[in-house]
Design a protein around this motif. Structure first.
Motif: not given
Length: 499
Positions: A4, A7, A198
């Motif tokens: 990503h 976050a 993540v």
């Protein structure tokens, strides 16, 4: 493992606003909230979209000007949620002189600019319906304009728009560890006994009053100074019929609002009390409730007592800076603390802020991160409507009439409530229904299955409290048996994750 760009920790108004803005700029965004959206401070405000009239006394002209500009932006992009309201400020002998109040409101009008809401004016209260609820010694005052909004719904629709633009949103999910691995963050998240990881190029701590706790728990850099101030409110049966809010000057220098609320009630608040830690479930203390009752009773002809209170709620505001001076005098401005070591993933900590200026805060946050996310597009949120807000405010009554005509079988009160909550989305929620029975079963007279399904499928509602006290305020109206029936229905239905 996919990477990503950003976050975000925190599903309140600041975290939601940053996620929405970033997703609309083309970034791959993930947002984590350890509880429900707006489960903390962002559902415990005074529900005002305003410039902050009293900030003028502290010389915070930039903040007032920015907030007044944002008031107009939010009216434009969320005309179903952000509604104009006139405020009556009775003059009280021994408090701020009348001329000073008038001059302050003239400055407020000037900072708001032309074409904004109706301007301030002097008003005679004696013999005027506006003075009828007040004690007879209040004979004159002032009127001015600001706006009212459902704070938790503003959060929910902001996050919904972020998800519609590609953000991944996870509620009831806590970030339990974070470490830098060169130019990336590796986050460990926990939900329902399961853990996952993540990767993200940048991390935003938008946990509000828990921002320092997040940094401590993740063993990141120490938090900048943060002042924690609890604000409490009470709700009582409606005290007067006028569609006006009242602003009361209190002997300790504070001001307290009395605001028409949920048709049948009056909202009174707020207090300012320093606390050492944010509570997971902040509660209005008996002393705060008594204070607000006394403040209202000093002005209203009919006294307000703790026994009148049907609901009290509290939230802890995170204010940038230390605990010097009185809590009510602390700045509501925001600060952004960027930790970006050379060739390492950046961390941005959000400090302070207010409901009204969340969109500008999000723009400023992304401006700070721009050097680390070079493919990010420019700002865009100033003109893009929130879900359901795709109509001009001038056409509010026209669109509401269309909803009532299309669903003529629906009680007008329910139709209006749904339009205020969902705007044009109400047409989609009600769908092809031709009778109230087709919307059911009903959980009391105001809440139907189709609305519940929408809130579970599209707005991350997972418990009866999520619906009754955050997505709506029907907890004030619903019978206990109907609340139990709602909880039972939600437990037997697969909530899943909103998409």
């Amino acid at each position: 493992m996919p990477i990503h760009d950003l976050a975000v920790i925190g599903g309140g108004i600041n975290g939601g606003g940053i996620a929405r803005d970033a997703a609309g700029r083309g970034l791959k965004v993930v947002l984590f909230e350890k509880d429900d959206l707006a489960s903390g401070t962002s559902s415990a405000s005074t529900k005002l979209i305003h410039g902050g009239l009293r900030y003028l006394e502290h010389g915070e002209l930039r903040l007032v000007r920015e907030a007044l500009a944002e008031r107009e932006v939010l009216r434009t992009i969320a005309p179903h949620l952000v509604r104009p309201l006139r405020f009556v400020l009775p003059h009280r002998d021994g408090m701020r002189p009348f001329w000073k109040l008038r001059l302050g409101l003239m400055a407020y009008d000037f900072l708001a600019g032309r074409g904004a809401l109706p301007r301030s004016a002097s008003v005679k209260l004696a013999g005027n319906p506006l003075g009828a609820p007040l004690k007879p010694n209040y004979v004159r005052g002032l009127e001015y304009s600001d706006c009212f909004a459902d704070d938790a719904r503003l959060v929910a629709l902001t996050v919904r728009d972020a998800a519609d633009r590609g953000a991944n949103v996870f509620t009831r999910t806590e970030v339990v560890a974070a470490r830098r691995e060169g130019a990336l963050w590796r986050l460990t998240v926990a939900r329902g006994g399961q853990r996952g990881q993540v990767l993200a190029r940048a991390l935003v701590d938008a946990a509000g009053p828990w921002a320092g706790d997040v940094l401590d728990a993740l063993k990141l850099h120490p938090a900048p100074p943060l002042r924690l101030v609890q604000g409490s409110h009470i709700v009582v049966p409606r005290l007067y019929p006028q569609e006006r809010a009242y602003v009361f000057q209190i002997a300790d220098g504070r001001i307290v609002f009395a605001i028409p609320y949920e048709a049948d009630f009056t909202l009174i608040g707020t207090t300012d009390r320093d606390v050492s830690r944010p509570a997971e479930n902040a509660q209005a203390s008996p002393e705060e409730i008594a204070y607000l009752c006394a403040a209202a009773s000093a002005y209203f002809a009919a006294p307000v007592t703790p026994s009148d209170v049907v609901w009290a709620f509290a939230g802890v505001r995170a204010l940038a800076g230390d605990a010097a001076g009185a809590a009510q005098d602390a700045s509501r401005d925001y600060a952004l603390a960027l930790d970006a070591p050379r060739e390492a993933a950046p961390l941005l900590t959000i400090l302070g802020g207010k409901l009204t200026t969340h969109r500008r805060l999000a723009e400023a946050a992304l401006d700070k991160l721009a050097p680390h996310l070079p493919l990010m597009a420019g700002s865009w949120t100033g003109k893009a409507a929130l879900p359901g807000g795709d109509f001009p405010f001038a056409e509010f009554d026209t669109v509401l009439r269309l909803l009532r005509t299309r669903f003529a079988f629906l009680d007008k009160r329910i139709a209006r409530r749904m339009f205020l909550a969902y705007g044009t989305m109400a047409f989609r929620i009600l769908g092809d229904a031709r009778s109230e029975a087709e919307l059911g079963p009903w959980f009391g007279p105001d809440l139907c299955r189709r609305e519940v399904d929408h809130l579970m499928d599209r707005e991350w509602a997972m418990s009866a409290d999520d619906i009754l006290w955050r997505r709506t305020k029907l907890g004030l109206h619903i019978a206990p048996a109907d609340a139990v029936a709602l909880a039972d229905y939600m437990e037997t239905r697969d909530a899943g994750v909103a998409v």
